[in-house]
Design an enzyme around this catalytic site. Structure first.
Site, PDB file in Angstrom:
ATOM      1  N   GLU A 117       3.520   1.769  -1.679  1.00 47.39           N
ATOM      2  CA  GLU A 117       3.921   2.036  -3.056  1.00 47.39           C
ATOM      3  C   GLU A 117       2.741   2.583  -3.865  1.00 47.39           C
ATOM      4  OE1 GLU A 117       6.736   2.059  -4.539  1.00 47.39           O
ATOM      5  OE2 GLU A 117       5.965   2.342  -6.568  1.00 47.39           O
ATOM      6  N   GLU A 118       1.563   2.049  -3.509  1.00 50.66           N
ATOM      7  CA  GLU A 118       0.401   2.351  -4.347  1.00 50.66           C
ATOM      8  C   GLU A 118      -0.317   3.646  -3.981  1.00 50.66           C
ATOM      9  OE1 GLU A 118      -1.665  -1.270  -3.699  1.00 50.66           O
ATOM     10  OE2 GLU A 118      -0.287  -2.421  -4.954  1.00 50.66           O
ATOM     11  N   HIS A 119      -0.100   4.144  -2.765  1.00 46.62           N
ATOM     12  CA  HIS A 119      -0.850   5.331  -2.342  1.00 46.62           C
ATOM     13  C   HIS A 119      -0.349   6.574  -3.071  1.00 46.62           C
ATOM     14  CE1 HIS A 119      -3.461   7.685   0.090  1.00 46.62           C
ATOM     15  NE2 HIS A 119      -2.522   8.245   0.797  1.00 46.62           N
ATOM     16  N   TRP A 120       0.870   6.968  -2.807  1.00 52.74           N
ATOM     17  CA  TRP A 120       1.508   8.046  -3.560  1.00 52.74           C
ATOM     18  C   TRP A 120       2.830   7.511  -4.087  1.00 52.74           C
ATOM     19  CZ3 TRP A 120       0.767  11.964   0.976  1.00 52.74           C
ATOM     20  CH2 TRP A 120      -0.505  12.532   0.895  1.00 52.74           C
ATOM     21  N   HIS A 159       0.815  -1.224   0.000  1.00 47.14           N
ATOM     22  CA  HIS A 159       0.000   0.000   0.000  1.00 47.14           C
ATOM     23  C   HIS A 159       0.846   1.270   0.000  1.00 47.14           C
ATOM     24  CE1 HIS A 159       0.508   1.253   4.235  1.00 47.14           C
ATOM     25  NE2 HIS A 159       0.663  -0.036   4.451  1.00 47.14           N
TER      26      HIS A 159
END
Lengths: 131, 174
Positions: free
Chosen positions: B32-35, B30
């Site tokens: 890596e995937e958030h911003w 998460h």
């Protein structure tokens, strides 16, 4: 409770409880504001409000005391979604703090919650403190 | 995706309070995937961690055997900036009130002693509900729930207010 709370004190604490529970502004919480219609309360919020009133006033509120859902789901008292005269009598006995005159004109089950006002809450607390 | 938003309890006192930690790690997807390029743990997941900490504490009141659901965040604030890889979030949940229809808890999150987040969470107990649809239902498969409680250390650190240990065999996970 040993201390007698004035109506103004009761209103202020009820107002604070509703501001915290419903995330509304102080100006919105007027005595005539309805909890569901004007302040956007949902059924789960009533449980939260009960917690806050208990804490603020040091009172115990039993399930169904503030909002007698058992009457509204009892087939003895409700037919075709409307509360019958026996049901109205039962509601009046359980909710001496609430003004049910408007509800009586159209006793649709769903209208009861919609018509509860901030003033009804204050009357409820006053009724509990006097008990 | 695994939905475990606390790593371990360091304290768990039945009916009273609990403290849990969540280590934020760069290996978590998460982040890596958030911003992308700026890894932080989303505050929504911090909220979930606070709810898991308070929720297990409340669920224990009802012997881990009833349907207890997160009904509402009455309040949820974040004042500590961002949770970054390497941070250790500590959640401390305290039970405020318990009634037959549910319980309210306050959970405070800190990072190295610095205030990070705070929430007031209300959990509803569905067995108190008159609805036949929800009566008697539980939220988790008992075997999965027991595994989770073991992994996060509920039975390692858990005690009753009198100091006696919480034991698996005192609950029904069948």
């Amino acid at each position: 409770m040993s201390t007698v709370s004035s109506k103004q004190e009761i209103f202020s604490k009820v107002q604070e409880a509703l501001i915290d529970a419903l995330g509304v502004d102080e100006e919105e919480v007027t005595p005539t504001a309805t909890l569901q219609g004007d302040l956007g309360a949902e059924s789960i919020d009533f449980l939260d409000i009960v917690f806050r009133l208990e804490k603020a006033f040091g009172i115990k509120i039993e399930r169904g005391e503030l909002f007698p859902e058992d009457i509204l789901t009892n087939t003895e008292y409700v037919a075709d979604g409307k509360v019958n005269s026996a049901g109205i009598a039962a509601l009046k006995e359980r909710m001496p703090f609430a003004d049910l005159s408007r509800f009586e004109t159209n006793p649709n089950v769903q209208n009861l919650g919609k018509q509860l006002t901030v003033q009804d809450m204050c009357n409820f607390v006053e009724h509990k403190l006097a008990a | 995706m695994r939905w475990f938003w606390l790593d371990r309890f360091s304290e768990f006192v039945s009916g009273s309070h609990a403290t849990a930690v969540k280590c934020v790690s760069l290996s978590e997807d998460h982040l890596e995937e958030h911003w992308p390029s700026y890894p932080v743990m989303p505050n929504t997941l911090v909220a979930e961690g606070m709810a898991q900490c308070g929720g297990l504490l409340v669920s224990e009141i009802y012997k881990f055997g009833e349907l207890v659901v997160l009904a509402k965040f009455s309040k949820c604030t974040f004042e500590g900036g961002e949770a970054r890889p390497g941070d250790v979030l500590q959640y401390r949940a305290t039970i405020d009130q318990v009634k037959d229809f549910g319980a309210s808890v306050t959970v405070k999150g800190t990072v190295e002693g610095r205030p990070f987040s705070e929430a007031e969470i209300f959990f509803a107990r569905y067995s108190a509900d008159s609805s036949q649809q929800t009566k008697g239902r539980t939220l988790f498969n008992p075997v999965d729930l027991l595994k989770w409680l073991r992994v996060v250390g509920v039975f390692t650190v858990g005690v009753r207010p009198d100091g006696t240990r919480l034991r698996e065999e005192d609950y029904n996970f069948a």
